[in-house]
Design an enzyme around this catalytic site. Structure first.
Site, short mmCIF file in Angstrom:
data_model
loop_
_atom_site.label_atom_id
_atom_site.label_comp_id
_atom_site.label_asym_id
_atom_site.label_seq_id
_atom_site.Cartn_x
_atom_site.Cartn_y
_atom_site.Cartn_z
N ARG A 241 -17.88 -32.61 21.27
CA ARG A 241 -16.84 -31.81 20.62
C ARG A 241 -15.53 -32.58 20.67
NH1 ARG A 241 -20.40 -29.41 18.75
NH2 ARG A 241 -20.88 -27.18 18.83
N GLU A 270 -11.16 -30.76 12.97
CA GLU A 270 -12.14 -31.11 11.93
C GLU A 270 -11.85 -30.22 10.73
OE1 GLU A 270 -16.14 -30.83 13.47
OE2 GLU A 270 -15.72 -32.33 15.00
N HIS A 289 -19.02 -35.15 11.73
CA HIS A 289 -19.80 -34.19 12.52
C HIS A 289 -21.19 -33.95 11.90
CE1 HIS A 289 -19.42 -30.57 15.48
NE2 HIS A 289 -20.65 -31.06 15.45
#
Ligand code: GLV
Length: 329
Positions: A241, A270, A289
């Site tokens: 993360r 993000e 991601h």
């Protein structure tokens, strides 16, 4: 089920899980848009459903849970669940399902790939071709570093960290050290790995790969203070993360050559802004991601997320449950 239970499906997940739910007699409402629901839309739609199938872009906050405390189960399509206020869900006795294991190979591939890509400056060099800068062979130019025999430090030796360590050991004979809350003797034996203190992990790792959950303990754990303690030749990899590292401090650590490079599949925030200086650094590789982004992993995640709901209504428990106290009598 006497009356079909209604499941709100927050995104367009792979068909396999949707079919399982339909075959088991659930009534589904599938959010049709490409974007996640806004919190107000999620609350409004959840009202009329007993179960929610959601993912990391859905904010299952305290406010959401207070307004939707009628939900009987929340099934998360992801291994991470930092988007969910687990303590509040547990207090409300709402079980939360998740999808571990099935995406570990895919995510470890991304960590391993980013490690190699960073060590050889692959993304940066690719961009030089796009800019027409290939030029001549440069005997002393474009040099990266080799990984053979180096030391891999794993922060958080769970399922994915273990797969990354296996890859690095098998491919490059890397020495494995790790830091986790608790030593993991079984895994240590298999990988010939040793548990080290956090400070030792920082000081000894040639490649430091993050595989922990995001929690109040790990948020911002990699910051100026910690990057400063790493080798100037070290590569930092994060596929867990983005908020586990402090991005401003990472930029600073790379610009001032406190560390050598970074491979990131997760950023904070993000999506990352196009102007982010990390994107133009020679020794940085960033992906949007996509750790679990293989057909195999996403199909398996869809099945597991559906099975968590199906089994809950069939047996009262979930194969992959985040918060067992929610189901205690
Ligand atoms: C992806 O980031 C996941 O948590 O599954």
């Amino acid at each position: 089920m006497d009356k079909p239970k209604k499941v709100l499906v927050s995104r367009q997940f792979p068909d396999i899980g949707i079919q399982l739910l339909e075959e088991a007699g659930f009534e589904l409402t599938i959010w049709p848009k490409d974007r996640p629901m806004y919190p107000s839309e999620l609350i409004a739609l959840s009202r009329d459903h007993q179960a929610l199938l959601c993912t990391l872009s859905d904010m299952i906050s305290k406010e959401f849970l207070e307004k939707c405390c009628h939900l009987e189960i929340i099934s998360q399509f992801a291994v991470g669940y930092d988007n969910i206020d687990v303590a509040e869900a547990t207090r409300l006795r709402i079980p939360i399902g998740f999808t571990p294991d099935v995406m570990s190979e895919a995510t470890a591939d991304i960590a391993f790939g980013l490690m190699i890509a960073t060590a050889r400056k692959m993304f940066f060099l690719h961009k030089t071709i796009l800019k027409g800068e290939w030029g001549y062979f440069k005997p002393r130019g474009n040099l990266g570093m080799e990984l053979m025999g180096k030391t891999l430090g794993i922060f958080g030796l769970g399922r994915i960290g273990m797969k990354m360590a296996q890859r690095c050991k098998n491919a490059y004979g890397m020495k494995i050290i790790y830091h986790s809350r608790r030593p993991n003797p079984g895994t240590e034996k298999e990988l010939d790995a040793s548990w080290v203190s956090f400070e030792e992990l920082l000081a000894r790792s040639d490649v430091l790969s993050v595989h922990s959950v995001l929690s109040h303990e790990t948020r911002g754990r990699f910051n100026w203070e910690t990057f400063r303690q790493m080798k100037p030749t070290a590569i930092f990899i994060n596929t867990a993360r983005g908020a586990i590292h402090n991005e401003t401090d990472l930029i600073e650590a790379l610009s001032s050559k406190q560390i050598w490079g970074a491979g990131l599949d997760v950023t904070d925030p993000e999506p990352m802004a196009r102007e982010n200086p990390l994107l133009s650094m020679e020794t940085v590789c960033v992906l949007p991601h996509v750790g679990s982004g293989t057909v195999e992993a996403r199909n398996a995640m869809s099945s597991v997320a559906a099975e968590n709901i199906i089994e809950f209504y069939r047996t009262g428990t979930l194969p992959y449950l985040v918060n067992p106290p929610a189901l205690e009598k």
